[in-house]
Design a protein around this motif. Structure first.
Motif, PDB file in Angstrom:
ATOM      1  N   LEU A 133       0.868  -1.179   0.000  1.00 28.91           N
ATOM      2  CA  LEU A 133       0.000   0.000   0.000  1.00 28.91           C
ATOM      3  C   LEU A 133       0.899   1.222   0.000  1.00 28.91           C
ATOM      4  O   LEU A 133       1.864   1.287   0.765  1.00 28.91           O
ATOM      5  N   ARG A 134       0.591   2.182  -0.849  1.00 26.45           N
ATOM      6  CA  ARG A 134       1.393   3.402  -0.863  1.00 26.45           C
ATOM      7  C   ARG A 134       0.519   4.594  -1.229  1.00 26.45           C
ATOM      8  O   ARG A 134      -0.522   4.462  -1.884  1.00 26.45           O
ATOM      9  N   TYR A 135       0.982   5.759  -0.816  1.00 25.14           N
ATOM     10  CA  TYR A 135       0.332   7.016  -1.140  1.00 25.14           C
ATOM     11  C   TYR A 135       1.298   7.827  -2.003  1.00 25.14           C
ATOM     12  O   TYR A 135       2.434   8.085  -1.601  1.00 25.14           O
ATOM     13  N   LYS A 185      -4.118   6.761  -3.583  1.00 22.44           N
ATOM     14  CA  LYS A 185      -3.895   5.647  -2.662  1.00 22.44           C
ATOM     15  C   LYS A 185      -3.875   4.394  -3.520  1.00 22.44           C
ATOM     16  O   LYS A 185      -4.873   4.063  -4.162  1.00 22.44           O
ATOM     17  N   GLU A 186      -2.733   3.702  -3.551  1.00 23.33           N
ATOM     18  CA  GLU A 186      -2.559   2.575  -4.453  1.00 23.33           C
ATOM     19  C   GLU A 186      -2.355   1.285  -3.667  1.00 23.33           C
ATOM     20  O   GLU A 186      -1.492   1.216  -2.783  1.00 23.33           O
ATOM     21  N   SER A 187      -3.152   0.293  -4.006  1.00 26.16           N
ATOM     22  CA  SER A 187      -3.043  -1.036  -3.390  1.00 26.16           C
ATOM     23  C   SER A 187      -2.687  -2.041  -4.474  1.00 26.16           C
ATOM     24  O   SER A 187      -3.342  -2.078  -5.523  1.00 26.16           O
ATOM     25  N   GLN A 189      -6.474   1.764  -7.550  1.00 28.32           N
ATOM     26  CA  GLN A 189      -6.019   3.149  -7.423  1.00 28.32           C
ATOM     27  C   GLN A 189      -7.204   4.030  -7.019  1.00 28.32           C
ATOM     28  O   GLN A 189      -8.191   4.126  -7.733  1.00 28.32           O
ATOM     29  N   ILE A 222      -7.455  10.549  -4.017  1.00 32.31           N
ATOM     30  CA  ILE A 222      -7.740  11.136  -2.698  1.00 32.31           C
ATOM     31  C   ILE A 222      -7.535  12.651  -2.665  1.00 32.31           C
ATOM     32  O   ILE A 222      -7.774  13.287  -1.646  1.00 32.31           O
ATOM     33  N   ALA A 230       3.827  12.244   1.523  1.00 33.90           N
ATOM     34  CA  ALA A 230       2.987  11.197   2.120  1.00 33.90           C
ATOM     35  C   ALA A 230       3.258  11.121   3.626  1.00 33.90           C
ATOM     36  O   ALA A 230       4.322  11.527   4.112  1.00 33.90           O
ATOM     37  N   SER A 269     -14.708   1.716  -1.504  1.00 38.09           N
ATOM     38  CA  SER A 269     -13.482   2.529  -1.549  1.00 38.09           C
ATOM     39  C   SER A 269     -13.787   3.955  -1.997  1.00 38.09           C
ATOM     40  O   SER A 269     -13.116   4.894  -1.573  1.00 38.09           O
TER      41      SER A 269
END
Length: 454
Positions: free
Chosen positions: A181-183, A201-203, A227, A230, A428, A451
């Motif tokens: 998970l990253r922003y 916000k990417e998963s 994706q 946000i 982030a 989401s």
């Protein structure tokens, strides 16, 4: 007259030959991995004058201090050996790409390439090396190079490549770690440098990392990608979902979009090839993400060979939380004060649009880092043969996870005088979070609504 039966039989034979699997390398050739070659397939030795060192294992965990998931810079104390500018670019042109030379001409007063000592920092876990060596003798190209068979080893199927399309596959299947998970932020500055960042916000989930994985359902899935937009507020709530497949001719990429305004999920076939990139103001195509992604079927891929060029490398400063986006973004291009380039060997591949195929890029000239298989530079040409866009991937090694990542992906439009940059994590709240406990239920079209609620 020629016998039509014979002609028909010949055509059938050619058809079968085209769809047949291309043989993998022999065990004897695979034994070079980890001996005369690195476990990833690169040349172990340095170059003749020592400006590219030998590979000795790469960076290890703890190479620098990690705070809140942000990687420290193991080379923070180093200074540039020299700086290439428009004034002296001719002196270094043999080790520059046409795209880099074009950027010097487009921005003669501001674009610079600071060249630092070269470090072969790339490293991966031993389990990944073992998997690559095993797969080298069993993975095969099928469907005219547009798919893979026997690809249960997950990573880098062609560490000793024989063709251009094999390099493309190595890039697309390179090891990316566990579920994460990253922003990130994407920025598309105006000509004067003004910008409004788009926050994502990417998963990302990998079938082999999911406890509920059903191999019978995921055998053709490379990874799942979600994706969520946000920021800014006017775009918040838009969510994209994609299943990246291994053989996209057999089973094309599946993609969906949730639009918060319409409050519905719809199929998104445009999230592929030259479809528009998310919130990119028309400045990139869907397959510009990751410098290249998706099915390779629209291009003929010519392997040109290896060469030494200056590429963005060990770009830890570009993802430092000590910098703000405004420190990196400048009119025309990224701030070269925070860039780092090194001399490395790359594989050079030319992709030419097939007759009858459609894409806004008629030709892509690609340069793959030999140590990671990640793309470092890509020159994009339009239908007139004119150099149009130049992509640069500012790589860094995550020495905690043993992966290569992009601190920034920049795409420069030489005609418009604008650019786009992706993957920025500087603002982030924390760095990339790995080992996420995802299940397949987290990546279903039905989950998009939850989401995207705002």
């Amino acid at each position: 007259m020629k016998n039509p039966l014979i002609l028909g039989s010949g055509a059938l034979a050619l058809s079968l030959l085209a769809s047949a699997a291309v043989a993998a390398i022999s065990p004897q050739e695979a034994d070079k991995l980890g001996s005369s070659l690195t476990p990833m397939g690169a040349q172990k030795e340095g170059n003749a004058d020592g400006s590219i060192p030998a590979w000795t294992g790469g960076l290890k965990p703890g190479a620098a201090t990690v705070q809140n998931g942000f990687l420290g810079d193991p080379y923070a104390s180093e200074k540039p050996l020299f700086v290439i500018t428009a004034a002296n670019a001719e002196q270094y042109k043999e080790k520059l790409t046409p795209g880099q030379l074009a950027l010097f001409k487009r921005y003669p007063d501001s674009y610079r390439i600071p060249v630092y000592p070269s470090h072969r920092s790339a490293a991966a876990p031993q389990a990944v090396y073992d998997s690559i060596k095993k797969g080298a003798t069993q993975v095969q190209l099928i469907n005219d190079g547009n798919g893979l068979s026997n690809f249960d080893t997950h990573y880098t199927p062609f560490p000793i490549p024989k063709s251009g399309v094999e390099l493309v596959w190595n890039h697309e299947t390179r090891y990316r770690g566990s579920n994460f998970l990253r922003y990130t932020a994407q920025v598309v500055p105006q000509v004067n440098g003004d910008f409004t960042p788009v926050g994502f916000k990417e998963s990302v989930g990998f079938p082999q990392s999911m406890g509920d994985n059903d191999p019978s359902k995921s055998s053709n899935i490379m990874y799942y990608y979600k994706q969520e937009v946000i920021a800014p507020a006017r775009l918040t709530g838009t969510v994209n979902l994609a299943y990246e497949t291994i053989d996209q001719l057999k089973e094309p990429r599946q993609a969906w979009t949730y639009n918060a305004g319409q409050r519905r999920v719809r199929r998104a076939p445009e999230v592929a090839y030259d479809g528009p990139g998310s919130a990119a103001d028309g400045m990139r195509t869907a397959d510009n993400s990751d410098l290249y992604n998706g099915a390779p079927d629209r291009y003929d891929w010519k392997l040109i060979g290896k060469k030494e060029i200056y590429i963005p490398y060990n770009s830890y400063r570009m993802m430092s939380p000590k910098l703000k986006l405004a420190d990196l973004v400048r009119p025309g291009h990224l701030n070269p004060d925070h860039a780092r380039y090194e001399l490395h060997r790359v594989w050079e591949v030319e992709g030419t649009l097939k007759p009858g195929a459609r894409h806004v890029y008629a030709k892509r000239h690609m340069y793959f880092d030999e140590d990671t298989w990640a793309l470092a530079e890509v020159d994009h040409y339009d239908s007139r043969g004119q150099l149009w866009r130049v992509a640069e991937g500012h790589q860094a090694t995550d020495y905690q996870q043993g992966i290569s990542l992009y601190a920034a992906q920049a795409l420069y439009d030489l005609i418009a005088g604008r650019y786009l940059v992706m993957n920025l994590i500087n603002e982030a709240k924390q760095g990339t979070q790995y080992d996420q406990k995802y299940t397949s239920n987290d990546f279903t079209p039905a989950a998009l609504r939850n989401s995207g609620i705002r």
